[in-house]
Design an enzyme around this catalytic site. Structure first.
Site, PDB file in Angstrom:
ATOM      1  N   LYS A  37      24.108  93.566  80.119  1.00 20.93           N
ATOM      2  CA  LYS A  37      24.605  92.664  79.069  1.00 20.93           C
ATOM      3  C   LYS A  37      24.146  91.243  79.362  1.00 20.93           C
ATOM      4  O   LYS A  37      24.094  90.833  80.531  1.00 20.93           O
ATOM      5  CB  LYS A  37      26.133  92.756  79.019  1.00 20.93           C
ATOM      6  N   SER A 112      32.331  93.253  72.378  1.00 20.98           N
ATOM      7  CA  SER A 112      31.135  92.431  72.311  1.00 20.98           C
ATOM      8  C   SER A 112      29.928  93.050  73.027  1.00 20.98           C
ATOM      9  O   SER A 112      28.816  92.577  72.844  1.00 20.98           O
ATOM     10  CB  SER A 112      31.424  91.055  72.914  1.00 20.98           C
ATOM     11  N   SER A 136      35.832  94.746  75.146  1.00 23.33           N
ATOM     12  CA  SER A 136      34.401  94.702  74.837  1.00 23.33           C
ATOM     13  C   SER A 136      33.531  95.796  75.434  1.00 23.33           C
ATOM     14  O   SER A 136      32.372  95.925  75.060  1.00 23.33           O
ATOM     15  CB  SER A 136      33.824  93.349  75.231  1.00 23.33           C
TER      16      SER A 136
END
Ligand code: GLN
Length: 432
Positions: A37, A112, A136
């Site tokens: 990420k 996210s 997330s």
């Protein structure tokens, strides 16, 4: 050393940065391509947090987890798309455009960590790292039909993670199978002196699918208002499967759920308003115009560099912490947070794990949700685990309207092994 080949990201916009090749070495993750990420620092590889303000930023060091996966032999394939600084539930709040859900490209992948989930679900990579501040990892895992685990707070080092809300977030694994989650947990956990909240609790475990006699608590609130009845029914079917495998199902109550979402949003915006003060065009962000005063340049960099949702949260958090309001908002939120924690501690005296849906609905259409408040509401089932710091996993649990649904299993602090075992038992049961 071997070089991995991988498919390009031309369909889902899962990556912000893709590397030309990924080198793998010997170790537990040998030969495995992994996606990281984009809020996790990678030395010499652009790390943007999906924000214009960090475009082109090349961290001078690797996050602890990046050092660990490299040491274990994994090959880094690229940096994945996300909601800017982790603020969102759909990956639409990215300065680099939304990610598409591989299960249905007209839909969001969740957020996210939506890029990580899409990269795994589409088969571009076998594993990914995500971060979970209020859901997330679990939300995009549920929306894309993969497995995602938020470890117990402290079990995985946050050194090198660009902070959004420190007291809530953990880095964790995302993969297509529970065994891969378990494998990655072995690599990610352990003490790191560079993270003051790090706990020496390494994970070394082989998933065991025997759940006979295990007590599973199911809070009524997890099937309450706002939860799509079709999703609820798919999850109940999943829970019945666990019962058929020998677990005892016990319905229970979590009264603090009434305050969990408010406590979460006051806490995360307060922490964010302080964390994001460092993006001022001096050390981070596009260089300041030297003809401007510091105030002018600070204003301009932040006006142009941050997206709407990030600005909204900085303002909310600054307000919540401002003098005269602190007791009214922040202190109250901490009291509510304590109640959430107490509810879990009380329940875990009677049950071994708690189960329910991960998300109240299936994945939304891209552009469907525009009102921030209704977006925040969709986090209601994931934020309690972050407020309490307990481990929580989302495992694929069938479909509703043809779209993936996630079953969430939460456990007591430092019992990640137990929630992974239940998820494993479930996965085995489904595939039979
Ligand atoms: N959707 C939640 C938020 O916007 C959770 C985000 C996250 O876990 N990073 O804060």
């Amino acid at each position: 050393m071997a070089t991995l080949t991988f498919t390009r990201d031309d369909r889902y916009n899962a990556f912000i940065t893709m590397l030309d090749n990924a080198e793998t070495g010997p170790g537990k993750l040998s030969g495995i391509g992994i996606a990281i990420k984009d809020n996790i620092s990678t030395r010499g590889i652009q790390t943007t947090c999906a924000s214009r303000i960090l475009e082109g930023y090349l961290p001078p060091y690797d996050a602890h987890v990046v050092t660990l996966v490299k040491k274990a032999g994994a090959g880094i394939v690229g940096k994945t798309n996300m909601d800017e600084f982790g603020m969102g539930t759909t990956t639409e709040n990215s300065a680099f455009g939304p990610t598409k859900n591989p299960a249905d490209t007209s839909r969001v992948p969740g957020g996210s960590s939506g890029g990580s989930a899409a990269a795994v679900a589409s088969g571009m990579v076998r594993m990914a790292l995500g971060t979970d501040t209020g859901g997330s990892i679990r939300c995009p895992a549920a929306f894309c039909g993969i497995v995602g685990h938020k470890p117990t707070y402290g079990r995985v080092s946050r050194y090198g993670l660009v902070a959004y809300a420190n007291s809530l977030e953990q880095i964790g694994p995302m993969a297509r199978t529970v065994s891969d989650i378990s494998l990655l947990m072995e690599v990610l956990t352990g003490y790191d002196p560079r993270d003051s909240t790090s706990v020496n609790c390494p994970y070394a475990h082989i998933p065991d699918p025997d759940i006979r006699g295990l007590k599973i608590g199911v809070p009524e609130e997890y099937f309450g208002e706002g939860v799509d009845p079709r999703v609820a029914s798919v999850v109940w079917d999943g829970i019945s499967l666990l019962e058929r495998k020998g677990a005892d199902i016990i319905t229970c109550r979590m009264p603090s759920m009434a305050y969990a979402l408010a406590a979460y949003y006051v806490t995360c915006t307060s922490e964010a308003s302080s964390n994001l003060a460092r993006f001022d065009g001096v050390r981070y962000g596009p260089p300041a115009d030297t003809r401007q005063t510091w105030h002018e340049s600070f204003q301009e960099r932040r006006r142009d560099g941050f997206g709407t949702e990030v600005k909204r949260r900085i303002m909310l958090g600054t307000f919540a912490l401002s003098s005269g309001y602190y007791g009214k908002y922040y202190a109250k939120a901490q009291a509510a947070r304590q109640q959430v924690r107490n509810d879990f501690l009380r329940l875990f005296r009677e049950v071994d794990v708690i189960a329910g849906p991960t998300m109240p609905t299936v994945a939304f259409r891209i552009g469907e949700k525009t009102d921030p408040l209704s977006m925040y509401l969709s986090d209601i089932l994931t934020v309690p685990a972050n407020l309490a710091g307990i481990p929580a996993i989302s495992v694929p649990c069938g479909t509703s309207e043809g779209l993936p649904v996630g079953l969430q299993i939460m456990g007591p602090h430092f019992r990640d092994e137990r929630v992974i075992d239940v998820a494993y038992a479930f996965e085995q049961g489904v595939s039979r």
